[in-house]
Structures are given as structure tokens and as C-alpha cells.
Motif scaffolding. Structure first.
Motif, PDB file in Angstrom:
ATOM      1  N   ARG A   7       2.417   8.760   9.068  1.00 58.14           N
ATOM      2  CA  ARG A   7       3.585   9.541   9.479  1.00 58.14           C
ATOM      3  C   ARG A   7       4.824   8.708   9.231  1.00 58.14           C
ATOM      4  N   ARG A   8       5.805   9.320   8.559  1.00 60.19           N
ATOM      5  CA  ARG A   8       7.081   8.638   8.313  1.00 60.19           C
ATOM      6  C   ARG A   8       8.160   9.411   9.057  1.00 60.19           C
ATOM      7  N   GLY A   9       8.776   8.776  10.018  1.00 61.81           N
ATOM      8  CA  GLY A   9       9.761   9.469  10.835  1.00 61.81           C
ATOM      9  C   GLY A   9       9.069  10.344  11.870  1.00 61.81           C
ATOM     10  N   LYS A  10       9.757  11.401  12.297  1.00 62.79           N
ATOM     11  CA  LYS A  10       9.227  12.228  13.386  1.00 62.79           C
ATOM     12  C   LYS A  10       8.166  13.223  12.935  1.00 62.79           C
ATOM     13  N   TRP A  24       0.833  -1.213   0.000  1.00 58.96           N
ATOM     14  CA  TRP A  24       0.000   0.000   0.000  1.00 58.96           C
ATOM     15  C   TRP A  24       0.865   1.260   0.000  1.00 58.96           C
ATOM     16  N   LEU A  25       1.920   1.261   0.799  1.00 56.82           N
ATOM     17  CA  LEU A  25       2.810   2.420   0.876  1.00 56.82           C
ATOM     18  C   LEU A  25       3.496   2.691  -0.465  1.00 56.82           C
ATOM     19  N   VAL A  26       3.897   1.626  -1.143  1.00 53.26           N
ATOM     20  CA  VAL A  26       4.583   1.786  -2.433  1.00 53.26           C
ATOM     21  C   VAL A  26       3.586   2.171  -3.526  1.00 53.26           C
ATOM     22  N   ALA A  27       2.428   1.505  -3.535  1.00 55.37           N
ATOM     23  CA  ALA A  27       1.426   1.778  -4.570  1.00 55.37           C
ATOM     24  C   ALA A  27       0.955   3.221  -4.521  1.00 55.37           C
ATOM     25  N   ASN A  28       0.947   3.814  -3.332  1.00 59.79           N
ATOM     26  CA  ASN A  28       0.454   5.191  -3.183  1.00 59.79           C
ATOM     27  C   ASN A  28       1.594   6.214  -3.083  1.00 59.79           C
ATOM     28  N   ARG A  29       2.801   5.780  -3.455  1.00 65.47           N
ATOM     29  CA  ARG A  29       3.976   6.644  -3.596  1.00 65.47           C
ATOM     30  C   ARG A  29       4.370   7.350  -2.294  1.00 65.47           C
ATOM     31  N   ILE A  30       4.027   6.737  -1.194  1.00 67.62           N
ATOM     32  CA  ILE A  30       4.503   7.259   0.088  1.00 67.62           C
ATOM     33  C   ILE A  30       5.915   6.741   0.348  1.00 67.62           C
ATOM     34  N   GLU A  31       6.189   5.571  -0.150  1.00 71.55           N
ATOM     35  CA  GLU A  31       7.541   4.992  -0.131  1.00 71.55           C
ATOM     36  C   GLU A  31       8.004   4.754  -1.571  1.00 71.55           C
ATOM     37  N   ASN A  39      12.003  -0.676  11.090  1.00 73.40           N
ATOM     38  CA  ASN A  39      12.722   0.256  11.967  1.00 73.40           C
ATOM     39  C   ASN A  39      11.793   1.107  12.827  1.00 73.40           C
ATOM     40  N   GLY A  40      10.490   0.923  12.656  1.00 75.08           N
ATOM     41  CA  GLY A  40       9.528   1.670  13.473  1.00 75.08           C
ATOM     42  C   GLY A  40       9.318   3.101  13.025  1.00 75.08           C
ATOM     43  N   ALA A  41       9.607   3.386  11.747  1.00 74.64           N
ATOM     44  CA  ALA A  41       9.476   4.762  11.244  1.00 74.64           C
ATOM     45  C   ALA A  41       8.099   5.056  10.667  1.00 74.64           C
ATOM     46  N   ILE A  42       7.224   4.025  10.562  1.00 78.83           N
ATOM     47  CA  ILE A  42       5.907   4.210   9.949  1.00 78.83           C
ATOM     48  C   ILE A  42       4.811   4.161  11.006  1.00 78.83           C
ATOM     49  N   TYR A  43       3.986   5.216  11.008  1.00 81.36           N
ATOM     50  CA  TYR A  43       2.838   5.293  11.902  1.00 81.36           C
ATOM     51  C   TYR A  43       1.585   5.417  11.048  1.00 81.36           C
ATOM     52  N   ILE A  44       0.579   4.601  11.365  1.00 82.59           N
ATOM     53  CA  ILE A  44      -0.699   4.654  10.675  1.00 82.59           C
ATOM     54  C   ILE A  44      -1.750   5.133  11.668  1.00 82.59           C
ATOM     55  N   ASN A  45      -2.328   6.272  11.383  1.00 84.34           N
ATOM     56  CA  ASN A  45      -3.333   6.872  12.268  1.00 84.34           C
ATOM     57  C   ASN A  45      -2.838   6.981  13.707  1.00 84.34           C
ATOM     58  N   GLY A  46      -1.560   7.364  13.839  1.00 87.00           N
ATOM     59  CA  GLY A  46      -0.977   7.587  15.152  1.00 87.00           C
ATOM     60  C   GLY A  46      -0.381   6.355  15.808  1.00 87.00           C
ATOM     61  N   GLN A  47      -0.567   5.169  15.211  1.00 88.21           N
ATOM     62  CA  GLN A  47      -0.052   3.924  15.782  1.00 88.21           C
ATOM     63  C   GLN A  47       1.164   3.439  14.992  1.00 88.21           C
ATOM     64  N   ARG A  48       2.256   3.163  15.719  1.00 90.76           N
ATOM     65  CA  ARG A  48       3.440   2.626  15.025  1.00 90.76           C
ATOM     66  C   ARG A  48       3.138   1.219  14.522  1.00 90.76           C
ATOM     67  N   GLN A  49       3.519   0.951  13.273  1.00 91.00           N
ATOM     68  CA  GLN A  49       3.301  -0.363  12.666  1.00 91.00           C
ATOM     69  C   GLN A  49       4.634  -0.958  12.216  1.00 91.00           C
ATOM     70  N   GLN A  50       5.018  -2.055  12.849  1.00 94.03           N
ATOM     71  CA  GLN A  50       6.289  -2.715  12.515  1.00 94.03           C
ATOM     72  C   GLN A  50       6.092  -4.110  11.945  1.00 94.03           C
ATOM     73  N   ASP A  51       4.820  -4.476  11.745  1.00 92.01           N
ATOM     74  CA  ASP A  51       4.497  -5.807  11.232  1.00 92.01           C
ATOM     75  C   ASP A  51       4.444  -5.757   9.702  1.00 92.01           C
ATOM     76  N   LEU A  52       5.366  -6.480   9.051  1.00 91.05           N
ATOM     77  CA  LEU A  52       5.408  -6.479   7.582  1.00 91.05           C
ATOM     78  C   LEU A  52       4.167  -7.113   6.974  1.00 91.05           C
ATOM     79  N   ASP A  53       3.439  -7.903   7.765  1.00 92.73           N
ATOM     80  CA  ASP A  53       2.237  -8.573   7.249  1.00 92.73           C
ATOM     81  C   ASP A  53       0.950  -7.820   7.611  1.00 92.73           C
ATOM     82  N   PHE A  54       1.104  -6.617   8.184  1.00 95.61           N
ATOM     83  CA  PHE A  54      -0.079  -5.853   8.595  1.00 95.61           C
ATOM     84  C   PHE A  54      -0.930  -5.497   7.372  1.00 95.61           C
ATOM     85  N   VAL A  55      -2.230  -5.719   7.512  1.00 94.40           N
ATOM     86  CA  VAL A  55      -3.168  -5.384   6.437  1.00 94.40           C
ATOM     87  C   VAL A  55      -3.876  -4.071   6.801  1.00 94.40           C
TER      88      VAL A  55
END
Length: 418
Positions: free
Chosen positions: A405-408, A355-362, A374-390
């Protein structure tokens, strides 16, 4: 009755007065009618327009009878500006629409007490050409008109007869309001001095030199760096919440320079001298707390948009600073993320990395996986470190937004296509 001229002097808000002694005496004796005008060149005021109207508000609060002239008549011919060019004439339909919008803004700012809102189209449109020339044109000396600064500055590049006659129409306004509404004082920006004095001259020619009519102007406002106040990289700061959101409006005042903030507190708030003196001391001793800026932002935003808008702006500011965005409302997201990088996404659930790549955020899957792990991605305020997160865009903020949010500090707003 409050000495409003002394108050304006303390606020450094007086530039020129036609007869200070006479005006001070008149103001001390009775409730005086005064006016300030604005032409409907747009459907909203911006904060540059607000400056003379803040002075009008102070007269109103001191018990004087404030009048606002919406220039449906003068606005239809164009006020000569210092831009060395003719204004493009607007259609009457556009002018009437703008009149309605400005009238609504003025009613919101001034309330119902000691205020009268009029439209000069109502009397200027009734003057025919021969009547204009015989009754008014004969009373204006061409040399005097040419020497008015706003006209003199245009002579090299040229000025149309239409815009040249603007000062006559504004003079007719002052005379009309004197006769119909007992208005004896006109106030305006420094650039209006020539028009104001022309109106006083007309009154004296038509009614006698002993008739009391006065004018005052406020100084041209410049920032400490010498640039014009009220402009930002994004353009004008509007009073219309659709053009400049209350959050953006609040942030504009919050971000003022220490060198300017006390001046703006004097101009744009109704705080008293003791309160402003305290804030001035805070700027000197504890500038890092920015108490003066927070007070300025709160006071002006409350005046223009109300207390609820201030609470929202403060809530958005706190959420963006802390990263705790999950409690923002849809309306607050619209305001706070208006100028942030935005992408449009479908409502279909998808793997977070994809999703991040398809929408050009990454830029790539490798970078996306690295940032997630690395814990740099937050979705709706929640850090997401699970590569399998849907990620399911339909599950957050009424299915309208996803905040990434990417980074700080790097935010992205994903708008969900319905």
C-alpha cells in the motif's frame, strides 16, 4: 395460499398480464404450474437474467410448481434480440456445455422443492421439417408474426428465417409443458411478451379457446439515471464466482444509488413489507449509514453465493478500508485484489527500496526512499520506514502474494512466481 400477484404488485414487478382476473382466480384455487426459460448462450447467468427468476422463486415459495426451461433447442437457432443483428450460432458442443452450467446454477438457486428443470432440446429435436410445417407452421399467421415488436424492430436491417421462427419454437414449448407438465403460466421479461402471447394463441388453436393459459411479464429495469441495470464499467455482473467474485458481487450491490436501492430490495430480496419500509425510512433519515445498501448486498449475495461468501466479502471490505490486510486468506486476496494493479515478482528476498523500483511500484530510488522514510509504504499491512529492510516474498500468504500500500488507498498486488 399467499396472494402472489398482490405481492408482485407491491414490489412493482408486474408489467403485463394476459388475463389478470382469470389468473388470480386460478392461483387462488390450486397449485399452478408455471415456467420461465433461459437459452444457453453463455455458461453463466448474469444479474439481468436473475430478475424473472426471482419472480419464479416467489411463485415457488407461495406453493406453486415452478419449471425452468433450459433452451438447448431454442438456443441452437438464436433468439432475435433488439440489437439489430443476428446472433452468431454456437456449436452444439458449446451449447451442451452451457446447458450443464446453467442447470447447476438453477439447482443451487431453487433447491429441490416444487421445481422441475427441463431442456427443450428434448422435444424440439424430435420434430422433423415436414411435421414442423404441417403441425405448427400452418397455425401461425405471417402478419401477426411480423407485427411482434421483437421482429418488427428488425425488419429494416433484416432478420433471418431462422431467428424469425424463434417465436414458433417458444410457443411449442408452452404447449408441450401444458400437455406434459400441466403448466398454465409463462413468465418472462418485458421483451418476451410477443413470444408468450404467441404461445397462448397456439394453445388455444390446438386445444380450444376455453383452455386456461396465461402470461405475465416484468418491467424493463432501468437505473434512476436512465441507464440499463446490471452493467458496470467492467461488463456484466455474473452469478458464476469465477467470472464475478463474491466480493465484487457484494460490492456491486453495496454501491447502489439511494434512488435505486429500495426498488432493488423489492425485486431481489425476500424481505417483507415492514422490513423494506424500515429501510426506506433509513434512506431518507440516515442515508450516510447506507443500511439499505448493506442489507441489499447481504441478502442477494447470501441467496446467490451463501452466508460464508458474505462473511468473506465483509472481511475483505473491512481489511481494505482499514489497511489491516495481514489477516486476509489467500482466497480473500484473490477476490479483493482481482482488479487492482498487479505485478509479478520473484520469490527472492531483496532490499525494499530496490524491490519497489524493480517492480515498478515506485518510479525511482529517490521517490522510493522518500516514500519509505515518510511512512507512506505498507507491506502486508505493516508500515515500513527502514531503508535497509529486506523483503522476502516467500514469507507471506503461503509465499504467493505481497500486498503493497502506498499512501492511504493505493494498493498493489505482487504475485510471487512459483
Amino acid at each position: 395460499m399467499q396472494d402472489v400477484l398482490a405481492e408482485l404488485k407491491w414490489r412493482d414487478a408486474l408489467n403485463q398480464i394476459t388475463d389478470e382476473e382469470g389468473l388470480a382466480k386460478l392461483l387462488s384455487e390450486k397449485s399452478v404450474g408455471l415456467y420461465c426459460g433461459v437459452d444457453p448462450t453463455g455458461d453463466s447467468l448474469h444479474i439481468g437474467h436473475l430478475i424473472p427468476f426471482m419472480m419464479l422463486k416467489r411463485f415457488q415459495m407461495a406453493g406453486h410448481r415452478a419449471h425452468i426451461v433450459i433452451g438447448g433447442g431454442t438456443g441452437s437457432i438464436g433468439d432475435p434480440s433488439g440489437k439489430n443483428s443476428e446472433r452468431k450460432l454456437q456449436s452444439m458442443e458449446t451449447i451442451h456445455h452451457n446447458e450443464q452450467c446453467l442447470t447447476a446454477q438453477m439447482k443451487a438457486l431453487f433447491g429441490q422443492d416444487n421445481i422441475t428443470i427441463v431442456n427443450n432440446y428434448d422435444w424440439l429435436s424430435k420434430i422433423d421439417l415436414l411435421g414442423f410445417l404441417r403441425d405448427y407452421g400452418k397455425l401461425f399467421n405471417l402478419n401477426t408474426m411480423l407485427n411482434k415488436e421483437v421482429v418488427a424492430s428488425r425488419l429494416e436491417v433484416g432478420i433471418s428465417y431462422t431467428e424469425f421462427t424463434y417465436q414458433i419454437l417458444q410457443s411449442i414449448d408452452f404447449h408441450h409443458l401444458l400437455k406434459q407438465n400441466d403448466v398454465q403460466l409463462q413468465i418472462g421479461g418485458a421483451d418476451q411478451w410477443g413470444n408468450i402471447t404467441a404461445g397462448i394463441d397456439l394453445i388455444h388453436r390446438m386445444e380450444g379457446s376455453d383452455v386456461q393459459a396465461y402470461g405475465l411479464t416484468i418491467p424493463l429495469m432501468l437505473k434512476a439515471d436512465g441507464t440499463k441495470f446490471g452493467k458496470t464499467a467492467g461488463g456484466a455482473v455474473w452469478l458464476d464466482a469465477e467470472k464475478t467474485t463474491p466480493y465484487e458481487f457484494y460490492q456491486f450491490w453495496l454501491n447502489q444509488d439511494d434512488r435505486d436501492v429500495i426498488k432493488y430490495l423489492k425485486y431481489f430480496t425476500f424481505l417483507d413489507q415492514a422490513q423494506i419500509a424500515h429501510l426506506e425510512e433509513q434512506v431518507k433519515t440516515c442515508p450516510e449509514k447506507r443500511e439499505a445498501q448493506r442489507t441489499l448486498a447481504t441478502e442477494v449475495t447470501t441467496f446467490v453465493h451463501g452466508a460464508k461468501a458474505v462473511q468473506q466479502a465483509q472481511h475483505i471490505s473491512k481489511a481494505l478500508f482499514s489497511g489491516e490486510v495481514k489477516d486476509l486468506t489467500v482466497e480473500e486476496i484473490e477476490q479483493g485484489f482481482k482488479n487492482m494493479p498487479t505485478v509479478h515478482v520473484s520469490s527472492q528476498a531483496a532490499n525494499l527500496v530496490d524491490w519497489l523500483v524493480a517492480n515498478r511500484i515506485e518510479p525511482s530510488k529517490r521517490q522510493a526512499r522518500e516514500d519509505v522514510q515518510n511512512g507512506a509504504i505498507y507491506i502486508n499491512g505493516q508500515r515500513q520506514q527502514d531503508l535497509d529492510f529486506v523483503l522476502d516474498p516467500s514469507k507471506s500468504f503461503d509465499g504467493k502474494f505481497v500486498i503493497v500500500r502506498r499512501g492511504k488507498k493505493k494498493y498493489f498486488l505482487a504475485r510471487v512466481d512459483q
